[in-house]
Design an enzyme around this catalytic site. Structure first.
Site, PDB file in Angstrom:
ATOM      1  N   TYR A   1      -1.495  -3.338  -7.022  1.00 43.02           N
ATOM      2  CA  TYR A   1      -1.454  -4.220  -6.023  1.00 43.02           C
ATOM      3  C   TYR A   1      -2.394  -3.893  -4.596  1.00 43.02           C
ATOM      4  O   TYR A   1      -2.466  -3.757  -3.943  1.00 43.02           O
ATOM      5  CB  TYR A   1      -0.182  -4.636  -4.545  1.00 43.02           C
ATOM      6  CG  TYR A   1       0.626  -5.093  -4.131  1.00 43.02           C
ATOM      7  CD1 TYR A   1       0.920  -6.064  -4.927  1.00 43.02           C
ATOM      8  CD2 TYR A   1       0.981  -5.421  -2.760  1.00 43.02           C
ATOM      9  CE1 TYR A   1       1.988  -6.867  -4.363  1.00 43.02           C
ATOM     10  CE2 TYR A   1       1.010  -6.134  -2.096  1.00 43.02           C
ATOM     11  CZ  TYR A   1       1.563  -7.457  -2.944  1.00 43.02           C
ATOM     12  OH  TYR A   1       1.952  -8.125  -1.736  1.00 43.02           O
TER      13      TYR A   1
ATOM     14  N   CYS B   1       0.830  -7.009  12.219  1.00 40.27           N
ATOM     15  CA  CYS B   1       1.239  -7.876  13.953  1.00 40.27           C
ATOM     16  C   CYS B   1      -0.059  -8.737  13.956  1.00 40.27           C
ATOM     17  O   CYS B   1       0.043  -8.722  15.246  1.00 40.27           O
ATOM     18  CB  CYS B   1       0.875  -5.907  14.974  1.00 40.27           C
ATOM     19  SG  CYS B   1       2.349  -5.125  14.133  1.00 40.27           S
TER      20      CYS B   1
ATOM     21  N   SER C   1       4.767  -9.684   0.474  1.00 41.58           N
ATOM     22  CA  SER C   1       4.103 -11.292  -0.153  1.00 41.58           C
ATOM     23  C   SER C   1       3.158 -12.029   0.465  1.00 41.58           C
ATOM     24  O   SER C   1       2.560 -12.133   1.473  1.00 41.58           O
ATOM     25  CB  SER C   1       5.343 -12.308  -0.892  1.00 41.58           C
ATOM     26  OG  SER C   1       5.456 -12.694   0.413  1.00 41.58           O
ATOM     27  N   ARG C   2       2.017 -12.311  -0.547  1.00 44.07           N
ATOM     28  CA  ARG C   2       0.527 -12.426   0.257  1.00 44.07           C
ATOM     29  C   ARG C   2      -0.122 -13.586  -0.289  1.00 44.07           C
ATOM     30  O   ARG C   2       0.436 -13.714  -1.722  1.00 44.07           O
ATOM     31  CB  ARG C   2      -0.892 -11.298  -0.121  1.00 44.07           C
ATOM     32  CG  ARG C   2      -0.131 -10.079  -0.355  1.00 44.07           C
ATOM     33  CD  ARG C   2      -0.444  -9.690   1.726  1.00 44.07           C
ATOM     34  NE  ARG C   2       0.021  -8.740   2.492  1.00 44.07           N
ATOM     35  CZ  ARG C   2      -0.240  -8.154   3.750  1.00 44.07           C
ATOM     36  NH1 ARG C   2      -1.492  -8.380   4.396  1.00 44.07           N
ATOM     37  NH2 ARG C   2       0.106  -6.908   3.904  1.00 44.07           N
TER      38      ARG C   2
ATOM     39  N   SER D   1      -1.156  -3.336  10.525  1.00 47.75           N
ATOM     40  CA  SER D   1      -0.811  -4.453   9.367  1.00 47.75           C
ATOM     41  C   SER D   1       0.265  -5.212   9.875  1.00 47.75           C
ATOM     42  O   SER D   1       1.710  -4.590  10.491  1.00 47.75           O
ATOM     43  CB  SER D   1      -0.655  -3.995   7.834  1.00 47.75           C
ATOM     44  OG  SER D   1      -1.605  -3.395   8.196  1.00 47.75           O
TER      45      SER D   1
ATOM     46  N   LYS E   1      -9.155  -2.187   1.709  1.00 46.64           N
ATOM     47  CA  LYS E   1      -8.553  -0.887   2.582  1.00 46.64           C
ATOM     48  C   LYS E   1     -10.095   0.379   2.194  1.00 46.64           C
ATOM     49  O   LYS E   1     -10.652   0.813   3.238  1.00 46.64           O
ATOM     50  CB  LYS E   1      -7.636  -0.867   2.562  1.00 46.64           C
ATOM     51  CG  LYS E   1      -6.873  -2.418   3.467  1.00 46.64           C
ATOM     52  CD  LYS E   1      -6.615  -2.569   3.864  1.00 46.64           C
ATOM     53  CE  LYS E   1      -6.341  -3.863   4.739  1.00 46.64           C
ATOM     54  NZ  LYS E   1      -6.234  -4.306   5.937  1.00 46.64           N
TER      55      LYS E   1
ATOM     56  N   ASP F   1      -9.433  -9.819   9.161  1.00 44.74           N
ATOM     57  CA  ASP F   1      -9.390  -8.229   8.988  1.00 44.74           C
ATOM     58  C   ASP F   1      -9.367  -6.985   9.023  1.00 44.74           C
ATOM     59  O   ASP F   1      -9.054  -5.963   9.278  1.00 44.74           O
ATOM     60  CB  ASP F   1      -8.245  -7.960   7.395  1.00 44.74           C
ATOM     61  CG  ASP F   1      -6.761  -7.231   7.330  1.00 44.74           C
ATOM     62  OD1 ASP F   1      -6.445  -7.212   7.573  1.00 44.74           O
ATOM     63  OD2 ASP F   1      -7.238  -6.015   5.777  1.00 44.74           O
TER      64      ASP F   1
ATOM     65  N   ARG G   1       1.322  -1.456   0.092  1.00 43.87           N
ATOM     66  CA  ARG G   1       0.191   0.095   0.329  1.00 43.87           C
ATOM     67  C   ARG G   1       0.576   1.402   0.043  1.00 43.87           C
ATOM     68  O   ARG G   1       2.063   1.344   0.442  1.00 43.87           O
ATOM     69  CB  ARG G   1      -1.023  -0.056   0.729  1.00 43.87           C
ATOM     70  CG  ARG G   1      -1.850  -1.223   0.833  1.00 43.87           C
ATOM     71  CD  ARG G   1      -3.123  -0.766   2.809  1.00 43.87           C
ATOM     72  NE  ARG G   1      -2.215  -1.292   3.448  1.00 43.87           N
ATOM     73  CZ  ARG G   1      -1.449  -0.695   4.852  1.00 43.87           C
ATOM     74  NH1 ARG G   1      -1.692   0.683   4.583  1.00 43.87           N
ATOM     75  NH2 ARG G   1      -1.095  -1.381   5.498  1.00 43.87           N
TER      76      ARG G   1
ATOM     77  N   HIS H   1     -10.622  -2.316  11.902  1.00 41.47           N
ATOM     78  CA  HIS H   1      -9.645  -2.820  11.209  1.00 41.47           C
ATOM     79  C   HIS H   1      -9.326  -4.150  12.159  1.00 41.47           C
ATOM     80  O   HIS H   1      -7.746  -4.156  12.948  1.00 41.47           O
ATOM     81  CB  HIS H   1      -8.127  -1.948  11.405  1.00 41.47           C
ATOM     82  CG  HIS H   1      -6.712  -2.560  10.520  1.00 41.47           C
ATOM     83  ND1 HIS H   1      -5.550  -2.102  10.599  1.00 41.47           N
ATOM     84  CD2 HIS H   1      -6.789  -4.012   9.453  1.00 41.47           C
ATOM     85  CE1 HIS H   1      -4.701  -3.491   9.216  1.00 41.47           C
ATOM     86  NE2 HIS H   1      -5.222  -3.966   8.937  1.00 41.47           N
TER      87      HIS H   1
HETATM   88  P1  GTP Z   1      -2.231  -7.419   7.521  1.00 41.30           P
HETATM   89  O1  GTP Z   1      -3.379  -9.054   6.754  1.00 41.30           O
HETATM   90  O2  GTP Z   1      -1.602  -6.732   6.741  1.00 41.30           O
HETATM   91  O3  GTP Z   1      -3.084  -5.858   8.141  1.00 41.30           O
HETATM   92  O4  GTP Z   1      -1.649  -8.391   8.518  1.00 41.30           O
HETATM   93  P2  GTP Z   1      -2.279  -9.111   9.853  1.00 41.30           P
HETATM   94  O5  GTP Z   1      -2.136  -8.254  11.378  1.00 41.30           O
HETATM   95  O6  GTP Z   1      -2.515  -9.728   9.668  1.00 41.30           O
HETATM   96  O7  GTP Z   1      -0.421  -9.425  10.454  1.00 41.30           O
HETATM   97  P3  GTP Z   1      -0.456 -12.118  10.374  1.00 41.30           P
HETATM   98  O8  GTP Z   1      -0.818 -12.160  11.206  1.00 41.30           O
HETATM   99  O9  GTP Z   1      -0.341 -11.877   8.986  1.00 41.30           O
HETATM  100  O10 GTP Z   1       1.063 -11.099  10.864  1.00 41.30           O
HETATM  101  C1  GTP Z   1       2.379 -10.735  10.373  1.00 41.30           C
HETATM  102  C2  GTP Z   1       3.775 -11.426  10.395  1.00 41.30           C
HETATM  103  O11 GTP Z   1       3.464 -11.439  12.512  1.00 41.30           O
HETATM  104  C3  GTP Z   1       3.748 -12.650  11.017  1.00 41.30           C
HETATM  105  O12 GTP Z   1       5.428 -12.272  10.362  1.00 41.30           O
HETATM  106  C4  GTP Z   1       4.273 -13.523  11.654  1.00 41.30           C
HETATM  107  O13 GTP Z   1       4.623 -14.394  11.863  1.00 41.30           O
HETATM  108  C5  GTP Z   1       4.151 -12.739  12.880  1.00 41.30           C
HETATM  109  N1  GTP Z   1       3.160 -13.299  14.331  1.00 41.30           N
HETATM  110  C6  GTP Z   1       2.053 -13.150  14.277  1.00 41.30           C
HETATM  111  N2  GTP Z   1       1.860 -13.239  15.324  1.00 41.30           N
HETATM  112  C7  GTP Z   1       2.578 -13.279  16.305  1.00 41.30           C
HETATM  113  C8  GTP Z   1       3.173 -14.180  17.487  1.00 41.30           C
HETATM  114  O14 GTP Z   1       2.073 -14.921  18.444  1.00 41.30           O
HETATM  115  N3  GTP Z   1       4.396 -14.090  17.981  1.00 41.30           N
HETATM  116  C9  GTP Z   1       5.151 -13.979  17.326  1.00 41.30           C
HETATM  117  N4  GTP Z   1       6.669 -13.919  17.403  1.00 41.30           N
HETATM  118  N5  GTP Z   1       5.145 -13.055  15.626  1.00 41.30           N
HETATM  119  C10 GTP Z   1       4.061 -13.788  15.337  1.00 41.30           C
HETATM  120 MN    MN Z   2      -3.963 -10.321   7.703  1.00 38.20          MN
HETATM  121 MN    MN Z   3      -4.368  -5.340   7.153  1.00 43.43          MN
END
Ligand code: GTP
Ligand code: MN
Ligand code: MN
Length: 615
Positions: free
Chosen positions: A227, A280, A395-396, A278, A236, A303, A87, A256
């Site tokens: 993208y 996290c 990457s997604r 994002s 979004k 999401d 984004r 979100h």
């Molecule tokens: P968006 O889809 O961009 O909104 O992000 P999201 O909040 O869905 O993030 P996602 O669950 O894809 O996590 C992204 C990163 O956080 C990855 O690299 C995971 O490995 C890491 N991650 C997720 N949960 C944990 C956790 O409980 N502990 C740790 N150490 N890393 C985590």
């Molecule tokens: Mn996500």
């Molecule tokens: Mn998101």
């Protein structure tokens, strides 16, 4: 498709004339076609045959790579232009009529001026390409008031991705016509017209990008990027930025957030919403594989969460999406088997991952064993010695949500589920405890409003800098952020006091002195959620600290965890007053941006925190 032939074609009135009785829609499609001058206008029906045809064309033009049908059935990989990988927040605009309705968190430009600039860019922008008309609905089609949209795009990759991410096609169009319903007009062009005889590239885009929202019109114009959130406009742009404005006007919340349903061994179910910035951990938590006996987790959303007030004053959440658009790196068989099972069922589009020699995909963290040879996301040979990631960090995978085995039946419920708890979480190496229960709703809103995280690759810009991200909505609030915080205050008044969700602050990413994670995370987050549920039930112990209630060391269930003890919990939940005094400075600076628009209740909360810290 023979590109040289299609690029000489001119769209004619007969082709523009729309197969719809929806007058506003056919007028808009005709108007856009006149401006963008596509070779052809095509109305997307959403069928499997259509999808097979479009993806086959995309394979032929080189945009998609068909994956090995045995390991990844009916799945494809795409590789973007290296300058179009996330984004683009600095190119994202909220063009409200009055600048103060956009606020300091957004880029603003006068809507008339912006329309002028965009009209210039869009004029002839689809020459030599097909303009696809995608009718879609966010949330169930049988909702009381279905939230319609129509995306016009010159990218077949967007069509194939939108088909996964939203309910699209003829069924939606027919219902929209029958109701003569309002729809959000969402216009998208990659901004790469093809002149007669010109060869196409695998990932057409423009070096100039504009992601623009007109909140009063509830319309979206997106130019130059193919993208993710820049191009799949239901996500979004609509479900967060435009929907947050609609929600402000109508008295609900577009957030979100993930939604997870957790059932205790006693059979009590709780729906937990979580707002994390994002990359996290939302998708990971939404697909949680509990490591504690007897607890069951089910996915509702990963999401976006639209929350309305129910008739008994409860907060009800709906996931408006139809698929997952998840961060690939770090999603693996050991950390997130539920996601891996959903992905490998097939019907998925991967973007900017690496390819295996067997025609499959791979990314960092997918498997414990690293393949000896790959083709990286930029098409180069890759070995573990290459010293660079094989997959792009943003990457997604794009996968239909019904492929999740743990999907809750309630996902399909048109009026959603009652939300019992809200988690706010960020990625912080220090300061923020593993979990903190707020002292009250207002204190919880304070936690959300000051939420902070170290930046990730999900947006372009520096990685690892602490930034404030209110309710994880910083890049997604479609109006003034001060008004947004006031709106959260107002929602509290619409909720029944007994049904108001408890709010918690979480941080899976805290580090210990030796640099390792202070908490194992992933499936073990079920242990934290167990504590959350037991706090709702009034069963678990907590220690009152200056920032809120944290678990006592023995109130987190560590059964079955090796090498992790109550002493480690103490470290993970520790509230360090010196760190928090430094945090206060950051919060003061952050709040100064809001000026008078900051709700008084948040100022009171900050004063209370300062007093408790002796700051
Ligand atoms: P968006 O889809 O961009 O909104 O992000 P999201 O909040 O869905 O993030 P996602 O669950 O894809 O996590 C992204 C990163 O956080 C990855 O690299 C995971 O490995 C890491 N991650 C997720 N949960 C944990 C956790 O409980 N502990 C740790 N150490 N890393 C985590
Ligand atoms: Mn996500
Ligand atoms: Mn998101």
């Amino acid at each position: 498709m023979d590109m040289s032939e299609s690029s000489t074609k001119q769209v004619n009135d007969a082709q523009i004339s729309a197969p719809t009785s929806h007058a506003a829609l056919s007028a808009w499609v005709a108007e856009v076609a006149q401006m963008t001058q596509p070779a052809e206008v095509y109305w997307v029906d959403g069928s499997q045959e259509e999808n097979d045809r479009l993806t086959a064309e995309l394979v032929q033009t080189g945009t998609l790579r068909k994956l090995n049908d045995e390991t990844f059935p009916n799945s494809f990989a795409a590789f973007s232009d290296p300058a179009d990988v996330a984004r683009v927040e600095e190119r994202t605009f909220i063009c409200s009529e009055d600048e103060k309705d956009s606020g300091f968190t957004n880029n603003w430009m006068d809507p008339v001026e912006m329309k002028g600039i965009l009209t210039e860019r869009f004029t002839g922008s689809m020459r030599g390409r097909t303009m696809y008309v995608i009718p879609f609905v966010m949330g169930p089609l049988d909702a009381e008031e279905p939230q319609y949209g129509v995306e016009l795009t010159d990218s077949a990759y967007v069509v194939a991705s939108m088909r996964i991410m939203a309910r699209i096609g003829t069924d939606v169009l027919r219902k929209m016509e029958a109701e003569d319903a309002f729809f959000v007009p969402a216009l998208h062009s990659v901004g790469a017209p093809l002149e007669p005889g010109q060869d196409d590239v695998a990932w057409p885009c423009n070096s100039e990008k504009w992601i623009v929202h007109f909140p009063e019109e509830r319309s979206i114009w997106s130019y130059g990027s193919g993208y993710g959130g820049n191009a799949l406009l239901g996500k979004k742009c609509y479900a967060l930025r435009i929907a947050s404005v609609i929600a402000r006007d109508e008295g609900w919340l577009a957030e979100h957030m993930l939604i997870l349903r957790l059932t205790s061994p006693e059979g009590q179910s709780y729906n937990i919403a979580g707002a994390f910035p994002s990359a996290c951990g939302k998708t990971n938590l939404a697909l949680l594989d509990p490591t504690i006996e007897g607890w069951k987790a089910e996915t509702l959303g990963d999401d976006i969460n639209w929350m309305r007030i129910g008739k008994d004053g409860e907060l009800r959440g709906v996931n408006p999406e139809y698929g997952l658009f998840g961060v690939a790196p770090g999603t693996g068989w050991s950390t997130n088997p539920n996601a891996m099972r959903a992905i490998t069922k097939g019907n998925s589009i991967f973007t900017n991952v690496a390819l295996t020699d067997e025609g499959g995909v791979w990314w960092e963290g997918m498997t414990d064993d690293v393949p000896a040879h790959l083709t990286d996301w930029q098409g180069n040979d890759w070995t573990p010695e290459s010293g660079r990631p094989a997959a792009h960090p943003n990457s997604r995978f794009c996968t239909p949500i019904d492929q999740i085995d743990m999907l809750s039946e309630e996902y399909y419920s048109p009026d959603g589920v009652e939300i019992h708890a809200i988690l706010f979480g960020g990625r912080r190496k220090t300061t923020v405890p593993l979990v903190t229960e707020s002292r009250s709703w207002a204190n919880g809103v304070f936690m959300g409003s000051t939420l902070s995280s170290e930046t990730t690759a999900a947006a372009s810009g520096a990685v690892g800098v602490v930034r404030r991200d209110p309710m994880a909505m910083l890049p997604f609030i479609g109006y003034n952020a001060g008004d947004y915080l006031n709106h959260w205050d107002r929602i509290s008044g619409l909720l029944s006091e007994e049904r108001r969700p408890k709010i918690f602050l979480v941080n899976w990413f805290r580090r210990t002195q030796d640099g390792g994670f202070a908490w194992p995370g992933f499936g073990d987050n079920s242990r934290v959620l167990k504590w959350v549920v037991e706090r709702i039930e009034g069963k678990a112990d907590a220690t009152e600290t200056a920032v809120g209630f944290v678990p006592t060391a023995d109130s987190i269930d560590l059964t079955g965890l090796e090498d992790y003890t109550a002493a480690d919990v103490e470290v993970a939940v520790n509230v360090d007053h010196d760190e928090w005094k430094a945090e206060i400075d950051g919060i003061e600076k952050w709040y100064a941006n809001f000026g008078d628009a900051l709700p008084a209740s948040l100022r009171t909360e900050l004063d209370g925190l300062k007093q408790r810290l002796g700051a």
